[in-house]
Design an enzyme around this catalytic site. Structure first.
Site, short mmCIF file in Angstrom:
data_model
loop_
_atom_site.label_atom_id
_atom_site.label_comp_id
_atom_site.label_asym_id
_atom_site.label_seq_id
_atom_site.Cartn_x
_atom_site.Cartn_y
_atom_site.Cartn_z
N HIS A 1 33.55 32.10 44.61
CA HIS A 1 34.50 33.21 46.21
C HIS A 1 35.07 34.02 44.94
O HIS A 1 36.34 34.75 46.08
CB HIS A 1 35.38 32.42 46.73
CG HIS A 1 34.66 31.60 48.37
ND1 HIS A 1 33.74 31.29 48.76
CD2 HIS A 1 34.40 29.69 47.77
CE1 HIS A 1 33.25 29.67 49.15
NE2 HIS A 1 33.52 29.64 48.82
N SER B 1 40.85 59.98 31.94
CA SER B 1 40.56 60.99 33.29
C SER B 1 41.78 62.36 32.98
O SER B 1 42.09 62.20 32.52
CB SER B 1 42.08 59.94 34.16
OG SER B 1 42.56 60.47 35.08
N LYS C 1 43.88 55.74 31.57
CA LYS C 1 43.04 55.77 31.87
C LYS C 1 42.00 55.42 31.50
O LYS C 1 42.04 56.29 30.41
CB LYS C 1 42.83 56.46 33.58
CG LYS C 1 43.16 56.84 34.37
CD LYS C 1 43.36 54.75 35.24
CE LYS C 1 41.70 54.60 35.38
NZ LYS C 1 41.40 55.80 36.85
N GLU D 1 29.95 51.13 36.00
CA GLU D 1 29.50 51.48 37.44
C GLU D 1 28.26 51.95 37.45
O GLU D 1 28.17 52.64 38.58
CB GLU D 1 31.60 53.15 37.05
CG GLU D 1 32.41 52.24 37.62
CD GLU D 1 33.03 52.54 37.28
OE1 GLU D 1 34.36 53.34 38.16
OE2 GLU D 1 33.82 53.76 36.29
#
Ligand code: ARG
Length: 464
Positions: free
Chosen positions: A161, A282, A288, A295
């Site tokens: 979970h 970024s 970043k 992704e």
């Protein structure tokens, strides 16, 4: 009066030319030209067979074979002119052959049809691509197994979970990924076996009146055998669907790995580091480092699942035998191959360079009371029923939450009020190292088991 059709290959019975838009709309050369090599190899095998059985003289056969090789060279040199008016790869190649060697080129199509031709081409193509994909998968697995062996002792929290459950070793987690890919490999292999059957000889749908030798052609093309039924041969696209299903499972697995890598590289988890060359920055936030590769791989699973649906729907309710619908199988298959191959390549290149932040992983495992089950098991081994032990540990964890302490950080005096069964020896099981080492059986997370499992996994790769 209308002008007769300009299509030399099939225009005989037509009294007008194809509408310009329809010609373009129905043409497949824009995408099936990619099959040229397989189309020409198939034609070379077919012409060789026609020569062997005497349908072509040896001289005719040799002219055709030389001509086909010259066409292949033109395509490879980039000097070939593809024509939409010639509809598809088959007729483009045949026309070029005839332009090169004269009327004898028109004999190539004896005893076959574009229907069995395309069914053959796409199998030859996909067979090659499967070999490439299986090699990439093996490369990715090799990297995973090496990393797993290296991280056999690295402790991290295991989750259910997405809540900290029990400590596991990072190597064990990586080998779980490897098991997924091991099944994927066997699915691709399986798919290749069923696909490697030759449709050529089915002709349009019913077979041909020429004395063809299908076994001879199958041997030349490396097929395991000629197909059994001509109607099925020209209409079957199961292999494309099976491939697409196997590809979808691989992408589903890669998306799960990607998701974990995305989580793990976040500042909140900080479990692993990906090399800069697999990430991007970024334009506005200088701090970043985005895990773009995982992704994008996660995102690409969408189009590949979509292709599976396209292919299933394409084949649903199609009457026997060949229908033009089948032309629609190519683009989903090509796109699946291209993207799957890119995803496997990116992962295979990246995985060996994943760096574990061992301290972060370990402190995350401590923070989550991941040895609570170990304390319960300890009490059970001392004679307490498991349900009572569960309750004792629940209360100890509640105390830890109040005081900000892990179970292993409590003193004996702090633990004993929950149960006087708890003795000095409890600290052996409350450490993370003790917890993982205790799961020492086949399939368990103990470092010794992980090392042995990595060895077995490597041996399986070597048997391929
Ligand atoms: N372009 C067709 C395909 O991809 C080739 C076979 C065409 N056969 C036909 N009779 N129109 O399926």
């Amino acid at each position: 009066m209308s002008t007769p059709s300009t299509n030399v290959q099939w225009g005989g019975r037509f009294s007008e030319s194809t509408d310009a838009f329809v010609a373009e709309f129905t043409a497949s050369v824009g995408f099936d030209r990619r099959l040229y090599r397989y189309d020409i190899e198939g034609s070379i095998a077919h012409a060789s067979m026609l020569g062997k059985v005497g349908v072509l003289t040896h001289d005719e056969r040799d002219q055709i074979l030389d001509g086909l090789k010259a066409v292949m060279a033109d395509i490879e040199a980039g000097t070939f002119e593809w024509s939409v008016a010639l509809e598809d790869v088959h007729m483009n190649v045949e026309k070029a052959l005839t332009d090169k060697i004269g009327p004898v080129g028109k004999k190539l199509h004896t005893g076959r049809s574009r229907n069995d031709q395309i069914a053959t081409d796409i199998r030859l193509y996909l067979r090659d691509e499967l070999d490439h994909l299986m090699a990439e998968l093996t490369r990715l697995q090799t990297g995973l197994i090496d990393l797993a062996a290296q991280e056999a002792d690295t402790i991290m929290p295991g989750f259910t979970h997405l809540q900290t459950a029990q400590p596991v070793t990072f190597g064990h987690h990586l080998l779980a990924w490897n098991e997924m890919l091991e099944r994927d490999f066997s699915r691709l292999h399986d798919c290749r076996v069923r696909m490697n059957v030759m449709p050529l000889g089915a002709a349009a749908l019913a077979g041909t009146t020429y004395p063809i030798d299908r076994q001879f052609t199958a041997d030349l093309l490396g097929f395991d055998r000629p197909s059994e039924n001509s109607l099925d041969s020209v209409s079957d696209r199961d292999f494309a669907i099976e491939f697409s299903a196997a590809a979808s499972l691989i992408m589903m697995h890669l998306s799960r790995m990607s998701e974990e890598l995305v989580l793990w590289t976040s500042a909140q988890f900080n479990f692993v580091e990906l090399p800069d060359r697999f990430c991007t920055g970024s334009s506005i936030m200088p701090q970043k480092k985005n895990p773009d590769v995982p992704e994008l791989v996660r995102g690409k699973s969408g189009r590949i699942f979509g292709h599976l649906m396209s292919l299933l729907t394409l084949m649903k309710s199609q009457p026997l035998a060949y229908n033009k619908d089948n032309q629609e199988d190519k683009e989903p298959v090509f796109d699946t191959v291209d993207n799957l191959s890119g995803c496997l390549r990116a992962f295979a290149d990246m995985v060996p360079f994943i760096e574990a932040n061992r301290d972060s992983m370990k402190s995350a495992a401590i923070r989550g009371y991941s040895t609570a089950t170990d304390l319960a098991d300890y009490l059970v081994k001392k004679g307490m029923p498991f349900r009572d032990a569960h309750d004792v540990v629940g209360k100890s964890v509640a105390y830890g939450l109040q005081t900000g302490k892990d179970l292993s950080e409590m003193t004996l005096a702090e633990l004993q009020p929950f149960s006087d069964t708890i003795g000095d020896d409890v600290f052996e099981v409350l450490t993370l190292e003790g917890s993982v080492a205790a799961r020492d059986h086949l399939g368990g997370t103990a470092p010794a088991q992980v090392k042995a499992a990595a060895e077995r996994a490597r041996a399986r790769l070597e048997e391929r």
